[in-house]
Design an enzyme around this catalytic site. Sequence first.
Site, mmCIF file in Angstrom:
data_model
loop_
_atom_site.group_PDB
_atom_site.id
_atom_site.type_symbol
_atom_site.label_atom_id
_atom_site.label_comp_id
_atom_site.label_asym_id
_atom_site.label_seq_id
_atom_site.Cartn_x
_atom_site.Cartn_y
_atom_site.Cartn_z
ATOM 1 N N ARG A 171 0.831 -1.211 0.000
ATOM 2 C CA ARG A 171 0.000 0.000 0.000
ATOM 3 C C ARG A 171 0.866 1.261 0.000
ATOM 4 O O ARG A 171 0.543 2.257 -0.645
ATOM 5 C CB ARG A 171 -0.938 -0.032 1.211
ATOM 6 N N LYS A 201 -2.762 6.810 0.937
ATOM 7 C CA LYS A 201 -2.541 7.102 2.362
ATOM 8 C C LYS A 201 -1.552 8.259 2.486
ATOM 9 O O LYS A 201 -0.394 8.091 2.875
ATOM 10 C CB LYS A 201 -2.048 5.842 3.083
ATOM 11 N N GLU A 251 -16.015 5.116 5.334
ATOM 12 C CA GLU A 251 -15.117 4.572 6.354
ATOM 13 C C GLU A 251 -15.134 5.505 7.552
ATOM 14 O O GLU A 251 -15.827 6.525 7.552
ATOM 15 C CB GLU A 251 -13.699 4.416 5.794
#
Length: 324
Positions: free
Chosen positions: A80, A177, A210
């Site tokens: 990620r 992220k 989320e």
Amino acid sequence: MSNFAVLSADDVVSRFRGLRSRQPVQYWAFYSSQLGGVVADPSLMVVPFDDHMVHRGHGIFDTAGLVDGKIYDLEAHLDRFLLSAERSKLRLPGSREEMRDIIVKTTAVSGRRDGSIRYWLSSGPGSLDLTPAAGAEPGFFVMVFAGLSYPERWYTDGLRVMTTTYPIKAPLYAITKATNYLPNVLMQMEAKQAGFDNGVFIDSDGNVGESSNMNVAFVTRTGVLVHPKFDHILAGCTSLRLLELAQSLRQGVINGIEVRDIPVAEARASREMLLLGSSIKVAPVIQWDAQPIGDGKPGPVSKALLRLLEEDMRSGDRLIAVPY
Ligand SMILES: Cc1ncc(COP(=O)(O)O)c(C=O)c1O
């Protein structure tokens, strides 16, 4: 703000030490590619102010757990991290193997067997512009720290969440992220101010997104574990792993597993609501806005998933032993 002085290098170090003694932190080791080494004194864990990660948010990060001297699921977190770097157009300071090696070595230097390991990639210092400065070298930083901790009652009694009034990030930013967590920060602050434990983002089509630094999942009335699609939220390493581990619950605990859009109305009528993430692990939500979830008590699937995750973190096949 009342102090104003022209400072020497020694003054700066001593003032940083003063800051840390007024506000102790549990940071055990910090690697900086800009320093080319590791420091254990939190007052020396600094990044140049003109690094674009600081003043423009041009940086990315990820966090892996450290459990009983082993790093959990680091490869998934590195996957990620590299995807986020590519989407953010950040240059890597070295290969994946070199970065992994530095993460493991910094953890060994910390001497700690439990906690969290967070690492960042920055676009580097050299200007206050928007695009990286000419010749800017990307920065790589690794922090071994105590990790985030949540109240025990979240697990025993469950949490209460609210729908945030803040808009969800656009998909490209949600799946990356990056260090820009402003919507996540504001959502959590808003929820706490309103007397809730956390917030939930809803997308523009009315589907569940989320939470602040965790994913959300549900168990439907018919016993199916459902998770929102990962095209507009962060692909949580915990969620992805749990969706695999949950296969073992198909006999008796759940009736299926689905990753799809979840309309808010369906989600509110679910039997269980769960928060999932590296720091929270698995925690049950018992109330969303004014409404109870299910019977208003933590449910069996949240407990079963937490057990599976804790087992995987202690004795699964995704552990790297730290060479202390
Ligand atoms: C916005 C957001 N969603 C979800 C997660 C959960 O991801 P993970 O399970 O990898 O911790 C995190 C934490 O990294 C996050 O920051």
